[in-house]
Design an enzyme around this catalytic site. Structure first.
Site, PDB file in Angstrom:
ATOM      1  N   GLU A 125       0.811  -1.218   0.000  1.00 11.86           N
ATOM      2  CA  GLU A 125       0.000   0.000   0.000  1.00 11.86           C
ATOM      3  C   GLU A 125       0.843   1.266   0.000  1.00 11.86           C
ATOM      4  OE1 GLU A 125      -2.629  -3.033   2.264  1.00 11.86           O
ATOM      5  OE2 GLU A 125      -0.499  -2.578   2.074  1.00 11.86           O
ATOM      6  N   ARG A 138      -9.666   0.244  -0.378  1.00 10.63           N
ATOM      7  CA  ARG A 138      -8.745  -0.504  -1.241  1.00 10.63           C
ATOM      8  C   ARG A 138      -9.456  -1.560  -2.077  1.00 10.63           C
ATOM      9  NH1 ARG A 138      -5.098  -2.506   3.530  1.00 10.63           N
ATOM     10  NH2 ARG A 138      -7.157  -2.290   4.524  1.00 10.63           N
ATOM     11  N   ASP A 189      -3.925 -13.053  10.299  1.00 11.11           N
ATOM     12  CA  ASP A 189      -3.607 -12.098   9.225  1.00 11.11           C
ATOM     13  C   ASP A 189      -2.099 -11.954   9.059  1.00 11.11           C
ATOM     14  OD1 ASP A 189      -4.254 -10.436   7.123  1.00 11.11           O
ATOM     15  OD2 ASP A 189      -4.638  -8.665   8.366  1.00 11.11           O
ATOM     16  N   SER A 218       0.530  -6.813   5.414  1.00 12.93           N
ATOM     17  CA  SER A 218       0.887  -5.550   6.053  1.00 12.93           C
ATOM     18  C   SER A 218      -0.238  -5.147   6.994  1.00 12.93           C
ATOM     19  CB  SER A 218       1.096  -4.456   5.002  1.00 12.93           C
ATOM     20  OG  SER A 218      -0.122  -4.182   4.316  1.00 12.93           O
TER      21      SER A 218
END
Length: 389
Positions: free
Chosen positions: A71, A164, A284, A288
């Site tokens: 990102e 996103r 997760d 990032s």
């Protein structure tokens, strides 16, 4: 063969102090006292587990094993995870996925990484797709991916209410969930649509619309990151009370924002009389962990590891939760939800995925598919290139 002696076993149910005999990759026998005879059993590795707890290996259903992020530009693409990132943190089964980036990363790359980890000793599965809709697949469509690719069990993670993502409508999600459901029915897999919840204004609303406007059952939907902000957290309680299934992210922490610790969310859901069968957790890891301001500008970025899974279990226990309840969302519950047969339990005939932890829940040993990966708190098996780094 491996013989574990004198372990206090949580299967996840507490079954007391017993011995566990492992033959190849399966749990062959559990008994109060297994006396070995060389002529009968041959060579056996014996682990003295006196004072240790045996629990099923962790099933982490949301891991960016082939990296994630990006990102903040190309330099912020996170690196691949390696074998000991998983084993030293108790993960013996993981489900890989892409996430934000379905352009510079591909399903082919993800599946190759998962097969490599499998060769090194883990059990691996995969979600197909990425944040966007239409999503990225390895065959012509998501349904075919589930049916024809052995490792692929469903679609994910599709971004909902996130800047996103591709702003999917309820119709978009209904179509993709239908593809998941039929693909799962035809292949005997879970066929779940695994959805990433972002910080957008609508929160759970598109998922509520899927339930209200379609015949898709709750069993085929699994939203994650429900503890990322107050809006999503509150909506997730309503969703679960109505019969929905939810996934809590262990790496999310309230660092100056409205996020909530995974242990706190789990405790609250149980107090709300939501069945633990409807609650899973995942790390997760490998992706990032970006922090954006209210205008969507990236403020900071870091990478997650699966150590937060065991941290969350320890936090639940330190808050007074019984061990057998604390380990459910990372063992037998995801095994049941994802139809991972032979996983998530310490029972005769199940896969030999076992953690031995001390009284502080620090990992002493990890056995994955009948192979000792960690012993005496240290990794004894490493990935192919770990010795070079």
């Amino acid at each position: 063969m491996i013989l574990i002696k004198n372990a206090e076993i949580y299967s996840p149910a507490h079954i007391g102090r017993k011995d566990i005999l492992i033959s190849f990759d399966k749990i062959a026998y559990i008994s109060n006292n297994i006396i070995t005879k060389d002529k009968l059993y041959g060579d056996i590795d014996v682990i003295d587990a006196d004072g240790l707890i045996a629990m099923p290996g962790i099933i982490d259903l949301h891991v960016h094993v082939a990296g994630g992020g990006g990102e903040g530009g190309f330099k912020t693409r996170t690196p691949d995870l390696v074998l000991t990132n998983m084993t030293l943190n108790g993960v013996t089964t993981c489900v890989g996925l892409l996430g934000t980036d379905g352009s510079t990363r591909s399903m082919g790359n993800l599946l190759a990484k998962l097969r490599g980890l499998e060769e090194e000793g883990l059990t691996t599965y995969s979600w197909t797709g990425c944040y966007e809709i239409p999503t990225r697949t390895i065959t012509d469509d998501a349904r075919s991916d589930i049916i024809f690719v052995d490792k692929i069990i469903g679609v994910g993670e599709i971004a909902v209410s996130d800047h996103r993502g591709s702003n999917p409508s309820a119709d978009d999600l209904i179509h993709l969930a239908s593809e998941c459901r039929v693909g799962g029915m035809l292949s005997g897999k879970c066929g779940i649509l695994h959805m990433h919840l972002g910080d957008g204004k609508r929160g759970f609303e598109p998922i509520f619309e899927v339930i209200d406007r379609s015949d898709i059952p709750y069993e085929n939907l699994l939203p994650t990151h429900i503890n990322r902000n107050t809006l999503v957290y509150k909506q997730s309680i309503e969703y679960a009370k109505n019969g929905g299934y939810v996934d809590i992210t262990t790496s999310i922490k309230p660092e100056g924002d409205t996020a909530v610790y995974a242990a706190e969310v789990y405790e609250t859901l149980l107090k709300e009389k939501i069945s633990p069968d409807h609650i899973t957790m995942s790390s997760d890891a490998g992706g990032s962990l970006p922090i954006f301001d209210q205008n969507g500008k990236l403020m900071s970025l870091k990478t997650g590891l699966p150590d937060t899974d065991m941290e969350t279990i320890k936090m639940c226990i330190s808050n007074g939760m019984p061990i057998e309840e604390a380990i459910l969302p990372l063992t037998s519950t995801p095994a049941k939800r994802l139809k991972l047969h032979g996983k998530g339990n310490i029972k005769e005939g199940c896969d030999a995925d076992i953690l031995l932890v001390d009284k502080n829940f620090k990992i002493y040993a990890v056995i994955s598919k009948g192979r000792i990966m960690v012993d005496n708190y240290k990794a004894v098996m490493h990935g192919s290139f770990e010795s070079l780094t």
